[in-house]
Design an enzyme around this catalytic site. Structure first.
Site, PDB file in Angstrom:
ATOM      1  N   ILE A  92       0.572  -1.198   0.207  1.00  0.00           N
ATOM      2  CA  ILE A  92      -0.772   0.004  -0.288  1.00  0.00           C
ATOM      3  C   ILE A  92       1.081   1.343  -0.042  1.00  0.00           C
ATOM      4  CG2 ILE A  92      -0.377  -0.147   2.460  1.00  0.00           C
ATOM      5  CD1 ILE A  92      -3.438   1.223   1.480  1.00  0.00           C
ATOM      6  N   ASN A  96      -3.068   2.494  15.023  1.00  0.00           N
ATOM      7  CA  ASN A  96      -4.002   2.204  16.627  1.00  0.00           C
ATOM      8  C   ASN A  96      -3.923   3.653  17.162  1.00  0.00           C
ATOM      9  OD1 ASN A  96      -1.651   3.899  17.675  1.00  0.00           O
ATOM     10  ND2 ASN A  96       0.289   2.043  17.392  1.00  0.00           N
ATOM     11  N   GLY A 126       3.060  -3.239  11.434  1.00  0.00           N
ATOM     12  CA  GLY A 126       2.373  -4.090  10.321  1.00  0.00           C
ATOM     13  C   GLY A 126       2.391  -2.982   9.555  1.00  0.00           C
ATOM     14  N   VAL A 127       0.690  -2.501   8.378  1.00  0.00           N
ATOM     15  CA  VAL A 127       1.001  -1.806   7.609  1.00  0.00           C
ATOM     16  C   VAL A 127       1.126  -0.065   8.109  1.00  0.00           C
ATOM     17  CG1 VAL A 127      -1.471  -1.399   7.958  1.00  0.00           C
ATOM     18  CG2 VAL A 127      -1.144  -0.890   5.424  1.00  0.00           C
ATOM     19  N   ASP A 128       1.221   0.589   9.483  1.00  0.00           N
ATOM     20  CA  ASP A 128       1.239   1.430  10.131  1.00  0.00           C
ATOM     21  C   ASP A 128       2.558   1.415  10.490  1.00  0.00           C
ATOM     22  OD1 ASP A 128       0.668   3.348  12.333  1.00  0.00           O
ATOM     23  OD2 ASP A 128      -0.019   2.620  13.615  1.00  0.00           O
ATOM     24  N   SER A 183      -7.733  -3.831  11.032  1.00  0.00           N
ATOM     25  CA  SER A 183      -7.842  -5.025  12.101  1.00  0.00           C
ATOM     26  C   SER A 183      -7.956  -6.651  11.825  1.00  0.00           C
ATOM     27  CB  SER A 183      -9.798  -4.921  12.061  1.00  0.00           C
ATOM     28  OG  SER A 183      -9.872  -3.834  13.542  1.00  0.00           O
ATOM     29  N   THR A 184      -7.648  -7.207  10.322  1.00  0.00           N
ATOM     30  CA  THR A 184      -7.466  -8.500  10.591  1.00  0.00           C
ATOM     31  C   THR A 184      -5.391  -9.008  10.332  1.00  0.00           C
ATOM     32  OG1 THR A 184      -6.559  -8.446   8.069  1.00  0.00           O
ATOM     33  CG2 THR A 184      -8.987  -8.714   7.884  1.00  0.00           C
ATOM     34  N   GLY A 185      -4.965  -8.241  11.230  1.00  0.00           N
ATOM     35  CA  GLY A 185      -3.694  -8.934  11.659  1.00  0.00           C
ATOM     36  C   GLY A 185      -3.723  -9.124  12.960  1.00  0.00           C
ATOM     37  N   TYR A 212      -5.018  -7.305  15.181  1.00  0.00           N
ATOM     38  CA  TYR A 212      -6.855  -7.010  16.040  1.00  0.00           C
ATOM     39  C   TYR A 212      -6.804  -8.495  16.031  1.00  0.00           C
ATOM     40  CZ  TYR A 212      -4.997  -2.481  16.959  1.00  0.00           C
ATOM     41  OH  TYR A 212      -4.312  -1.263  17.337  1.00  0.00           O
TER      42      TYR A 212
END
Length: 165
Positions: free
Chosen positions: A10, A23, A31-33, A116-118, A120
């Site tokens: 991304i 978060n 992760g992506v963050d 939210s699928t990682g 979380y």
């Protein structure tokens, strides 16, 4: 069709905005963050510090800095706790509030990760259903922007592709 599904990174998207699965502190994470914060550069963290965090299901935006995208829309998805604590509604809200910001900014394109699928732990199939339905309804009623679901892995890509068939 204004909804497209691709596999990729991304942080490389050349859309008007990318969405960060952040978060509540908005100060970076895993992760992506973490990937978005690293790719955008240190000025992103400086701007995020001025936003005073973000509640679950809400969204805020910053400049894109060193990314190809002009903006980063930061949204906080819910932590899965079994489904009885409003997680589905909060996830839908995260997508919808991100889209509303994009619309307010008059953007033509936006790219979403799998929110939210990682870590979380939101069940992936349920998350895909919520993401697709929320975006599809928004596009049918209010907008013509192009929406990309950017899947980092083949499993999520397959789930989204099956939803679009």
């Amino acid at each position: 069709m204004p909804i497209k599904v691709i596999q990729g990174d991304i942080t490389q998207m050349k859309t008007d905005a990318i969405v960060n699965a952040a978060n509540t502190s908005l100060l970076g994470g895993g992760g992506v963050d973490g990937a978005i914060h690293r790719a955008a550069g240190p000025k992103l963290l400086e701007e995020c510090k001025t936003l005073n965090g973000c509640a679950t299901g809400q969204a805020k935006y910053t400049q894109g800095y060193q990314l190809a995208a002009r903006y980063i829309i930061h949204t906080v998805g819910p932590i899965w706790q079994g489904g009885a604590k409003g997680e589905e509604e909060l996830l839908a809200s995260a997508y919808l509030n991100s889209l509303k910001i994009a619309e307010c900014l008059k953007l033509n394109s936006i790219a979403f990760p799998n929110i939210s699928t990682g870590v979380y732990g939101f069940p992936k199939e349920k998350a895909v259903e919520i993401a697709y339905n929320t975006v599809n309804l928004f596009l049918r009623t209010t907008s013509t922007m192009e929406v990309y679901f950017v899947c980092f892995d083949a499993e999520n890509l397959s789930l989204y592709q099956n939803k679009l068939i």
